[in-house]
Design a protein around this motif. Structure first.
Motif, PDB file in Angstrom:
ATOM      1  N   GLU A   1       1.920  13.904  -0.256  1.00  0.00           N
ATOM      2  CA  GLU A   1       1.309  13.074  -1.284  1.00  0.00           C
ATOM      3  C   GLU A   1       2.341  12.569  -2.295  1.00  0.00           C
ATOM      4  O   GLU A   1       2.316  11.397  -2.696  1.00  0.00           O
ATOM      5  CB  GLU A   1       0.230  13.881  -1.996  1.00  0.00           C
ATOM      6  CG  GLU A   1      -0.466  13.154  -3.134  1.00  0.00           C
ATOM      7  CD  GLU A   1      -1.459  14.050  -3.847  1.00  0.00           C
ATOM      8  OE1 GLU A   1      -1.678  13.827  -5.060  1.00  0.00           O
ATOM      9  OE2 GLU A   1      -2.019  14.970  -3.214  1.00  0.00           O
ATOM     10  N   LEU A   2       3.273  13.441  -2.713  1.00  0.00           N
ATOM     11  CA  LEU A   2       4.227  13.086  -3.760  1.00  0.00           C
ATOM     12  C   LEU A   2       5.440  12.320  -3.247  1.00  0.00           C
ATOM     13  O   LEU A   2       5.933  11.404  -3.910  1.00  0.00           O
ATOM     14  CB  LEU A   2       4.700  14.354  -4.480  1.00  0.00           C
ATOM     15  CG  LEU A   2       3.641  15.131  -5.269  1.00  0.00           C
ATOM     16  CD1 LEU A   2       4.210  16.446  -5.786  1.00  0.00           C
ATOM     17  CD2 LEU A   2       3.132  14.276  -6.444  1.00  0.00           C
ATOM     18  N   TRP A   3       5.941  12.696  -2.046  1.00  0.00           N
ATOM     19  CA  TRP A   3       7.196  12.114  -1.567  1.00  0.00           C
ATOM     20  C   TRP A   3       7.078  11.470  -0.194  1.00  0.00           C
ATOM     21  O   TRP A   3       8.092  11.135   0.418  1.00  0.00           O
ATOM     22  CB  TRP A   3       8.287  13.191  -1.541  1.00  0.00           C
ATOM     23  CG  TRP A   3       8.632  13.706  -2.905  1.00  0.00           C
ATOM     24  CD1 TRP A   3       9.275  13.017  -3.904  1.00  0.00           C
ATOM     25  CD2 TRP A   3       8.363  15.011  -3.435  1.00  0.00           C
ATOM     26  NE1 TRP A   3       9.411  13.808  -5.015  1.00  0.00           N
ATOM     27  CE2 TRP A   3       8.865  15.045  -4.763  1.00  0.00           C
ATOM     28  CE3 TRP A   3       7.749  16.155  -2.939  1.00  0.00           C
ATOM     29  CZ2 TRP A   3       8.764  16.168  -5.571  1.00  0.00           C
ATOM     30  CZ3 TRP A   3       7.645  17.275  -3.739  1.00  0.00           C
ATOM     31  CH2 TRP A   3       8.149  17.274  -5.044  1.00  0.00           C
ATOM     32  N   ASP A   4       5.855  11.289   0.294  1.00  0.00           N
ATOM     33  CA  ASP A   4       5.625  10.608   1.574  1.00  0.00           C
ATOM     34  C   ASP A   4       6.391  11.288   2.716  1.00  0.00           C
ATOM     35  O   ASP A   4       7.096  10.627   3.490  1.00  0.00           O
ATOM     36  CB  ASP A   4       6.024   9.131   1.459  1.00  0.00           C
ATOM     37  CG  ASP A   4       5.565   8.321   2.670  1.00  0.00           C
ATOM     38  OD1 ASP A   4       4.574   8.743   3.306  1.00  0.00           O
ATOM     39  OD2 ASP A   4       6.223   7.313   2.995  1.00  0.00           O
ATOM     40  N   ILE A   5       6.256  12.596   2.808  1.00  0.00           N
ATOM     41  CA  ILE A   5       6.893  13.358   3.893  1.00  0.00           C
ATOM     42  C   ILE A   5       5.796  13.761   4.871  1.00  0.00           C
ATOM     43  O   ILE A   5       5.059  14.714   4.628  1.00  0.00           O
ATOM     44  CB  ILE A   5       7.617  14.609   3.358  1.00  0.00           C
ATOM     45  CG1 ILE A   5       8.657  14.217   2.314  1.00  0.00           C
ATOM     46  CG2 ILE A   5       8.271  15.383   4.499  1.00  0.00           C
ATOM     47  CD1 ILE A   5       9.343  15.410   1.650  1.00  0.00           C
TER      48      ILE A   5
END
Length: 481
Positions: free
Chosen positions: A244-248
Motif C-alpha cells: 500500500e505504501l511503496w507499491d511492492i
C-alpha cells in the motif's frame, strides 16, 4: 491461601497433571521477540523483571551468517523496589546508555512487558529521548504479554518495523532485481539453501525479515521491487502495508518441497518482470528449475520405494501445515492428518485442495486423540514440535522435529532431500522394533512358565553350591584307545 484448604483439597490440587510445554511462551511479548530477535546486529533490551527474558531467550534455532549480538541477552532486571519507588524508566535509560557505550549497535529495540505496561512506563518517551541523546535509533516495541496471543505479538512487531524502521534509510544501490522475503526465520540456516538459487538468477534479497537480517537492510526494504510472503500468519500485515505504501507487490509461497520451491522461483521472476525487469530472467529461471529438479528427483529415487505408502501425522501450523504435506505427498507418502493451528484462511483452503478431505484437517488435537492415532498404528511417524514429542514416544512411534527447535534445514531442493532422509532414518530405526517387543513380564503363558521354572531351579540350586566336578581319574589300563 493454601493454609485455608483442608487436606483432601490440597491433595487434589497436587495430583492435577501438568501439561507438557504449557509454560513455553505463547504471549504477545514472546511473539514480538520471535519476529524481531533474528535481526542479528541489533541489541534487544527487555524492560522487565528477569523472568520475562529468561523464559523466552534463545528458544528458536535461527542462525546468523555474521553479527552475534542478538545472542546476548539484555534486560533491565526490574525489582520490586524499582517498581515501588518509580525507578523503572530511569533504569531503562541507563541500560540504553550502557549498551550503546559497550556494544555500539546500529540500533536498540526496547520491549515493553506486562509489568512495565501495568505500572505505566512510557517507553516511547524514553526511547525518543535516548535516540536524541545517543545518536542512534532506539525503537519501542509495545507488545506486553497480556495484550494478546503470540500471533498478535508477531503483527505488533511488524507494525513497529513499519512505524520506526522501514523507510528510514535510502539505499544507493537499488536495482531492478531486488526483493524482500517476509516471514522467513532461517531456522537451522535453511534459507541459506535457497539464497544461492536466487544469486544464480541475479536476484538480490534486499531484506529477509527477520531471518539473518541486518538493521540497515530492513531500514531500506522499501526500495525492493517485489516480495514473497513465507509465513503469512506472522507478517501478512507487513506485506499488505508495504504494498500500500511503496507499491511492492507480493505473493504467498513456500520453499518446502520441490514443486513449491520451483513455483516460488517462477512467481518471483514474474513479479520482477511486471515491475520492469528484463523478461529474459524467465528463461533463466526455467533452466535453473529444470536442472535442480532433475538433481533432486535423482536423489529422492533411492527413498521412494522405502517410503511409498507410509503414513504421516503432521502436527504443526502456519505455512508448514500445507507446504510440508504437499512436499511429502510428492514422493508417495500419505498424510493421515494435519493441523490448521496458526493457519490463515488461505492456508486452510490450500490444505483442502491438497488433501481433498476435510476430515484430515484438525484445528487442535488433544494428547489423548494423538496418542490413540499413533498407538493404533494409523500413522507410521509423527512430524511435530518438541511439545508433543512425548506423545509419540509414549506410543512407541517414530517422531521427527519439524518446528523451530530442529537441527536440520528442510527448505529448497536440498532441504527436501534432507527431510526425506531424516524421515527414512526415523521410520527404519531398529530401536522401534525393540521397544515394541513385549516385556518379559508381559510374555506369553508358556514363556512365563518357563521363566518361573528357571527361577525355581536357581532357587533350589544356589550358585554357591554348584562347582565343576574334577575330571575322571585315568584307568589302570592306560589311555583310552
Amino acid at each position: 491461601m493454601n493454609r485455608g484448604k483442608d487436606a483432601n483439597v490440597r491433595k487434589k490440587g497436587c495430583s492435577k497433571p501438568l501439561t507438557p510445554g504449557a509454560a513455553a511462551g505463547g504471549c504477545a511479548f514472546d511473539g514480538a521477540k520471535i519476529v524481531l530477535q533474528p535481526i542479528t546486529d541489533v541489541a534487544h533490551l527487555i524492560h522487565a523483571p528477569l523472568a520475562c527474558e529468561g523464559n523466552s531467550w534463545d528458544n528458536r534455532g535461527t542462525a546468523s551468517s555474521g553479527p552475534m549480538l542478538w545472542r546476548t541477552s539484555f534486560t533491565t532486571d526490574l525489582t520490586e523496589l524499582d517498581v515501588v519507588m518509580g525507578h523503572a524508566e530511569r533504569k531503562l535509560f541507563k541500560a540504553i546508555r550502557e549498551i550503546k557505550e559497550t556494544y555500539a549497535p546500529p540500533a536498540i529495540f526496547v520491549y515493553s512487558t506486562c509489568v512495565t505496561a501495568l505500572i505505566g512506563d512510557d517507553i516511547e518517551a524514553v526511547c525518543k529521548r535516548a535516540a536524541e541523546k545517543f545518536g542512534l535509533p532506539v525503537v519501542p516495541i509495545n507488545a506486553p504479554g497480556f495484550s494478546g496471543s503470540k500471533n498478535l505479538g508477531n503483527k505488533l512487531a511488524g507494525e513497529a518495523l513499519l512505524d520506526h524502521v522501514i523507510g528510514t534509510v535510502e539505499p544507493d544501490d537499488a536495482g531492478p532485481y531486488d526483493i524482500n522475503i517476509l516471514g522467513e526465520f532461517n531456522l537451522s540456516g535453511e534459507f541459506w539453501l535457497v539464497k544461492p538459487l536466487l544469486d544464480r538468477l541475479g536476484i538480490r534479497v534486499r531484506a529477509c525479515i527477520p531471518g539473518d537480517a541486518r538493521y540497515r537492510d530492513i531500514a531500506s526494504a522499501h526500495r525492493a521491487r517485489a516480495a514473497m510472503m513465507v509465513c503469512s500468519t506472522a507478517l501478512i500485515n507487513l506485506a499488505r502495508k508495504m504494498e500500500e505504501l511503496w507499491d511492492i507487490p507480493f505473493f504467498e509461497g513456500s520453499f518446502y518441497g520441490i514443486t513449491d520451491t520451483s513455483q516460488s522461483l517462477r512467481q518471483i521472476a514474474e513479479l520482477l518482470v511486471r515491475k520492469g525487469a528484463d523478461p529474459e530472467i524467465l528463461e533463466r529461471t526455467e533452466a535453473l528449475i529444470a536442472e535442480q529438479e532433475a538433481i533432486a528427483w535423482k536423489k529422492l529415487a533411492a527413498y521412494r520405494s522405502r517410503l511409498q505408502g507410509k503414513r504421516v501425522l503432521l502436527n504443526t501450523g502456519g505455512v508448514k501445515a500445507w507446504s510440508i504435506a504437499h512436499a511429502l505427498m510428492e514422493i508417495g507418502v500419505e498424510i493421515v492428518g494435519t493441523s490448521t493451528k496458526k493457519s490463515t484462511a488461505e492456508d486452510k483452503e490450500r490444505i483442502k485442495e491438497i488433501l481433498k478431505e476435510d476430515h484430515r484437517m484438525f484445528e487442535s488435537m488433544g494428547s489423548r486423540e494423538m496418542y490413540d492415532i499413533l498407538a493404533e498404528h494409523k500413522a507410521d511417524i509423527m512430524l511435530s514440535g518438541g511439545r508433543t514429542q512425548y506423545v509419540a514416544l509414549k506410543a512407541k512411534t517414530p517422531w521427527l522435529d519439524i518446528n523451530q527447535e530442529r537441527h536440520h534445514p528442510y527448505a529448497g531442493y536440498e532441504g527436501m532431500v534432507e527431510l526425506v532422509r531424516q524421515i527414512d532414518l526415523a521410520i527404519h530405526n531398529p530401536i522401534w522394533s525393540e521397544v515394541r517387543e513385549p516385556a518379559p513380564w508381559d510374555a506369553q503363558p508358556a514363556m512365563k512358565e518357563e521363566l518361573q521354572s528357571t527361577q525355581s531351579e536357581s532357587e533350589t540350586f544356589p550358585a554357591s553350591q554348584i562347582s565343576s566336578a574334577p575330571p575322571p581319574a585315568a584307568s589302570a589300563g592306560g589311555e583310552e584307545s
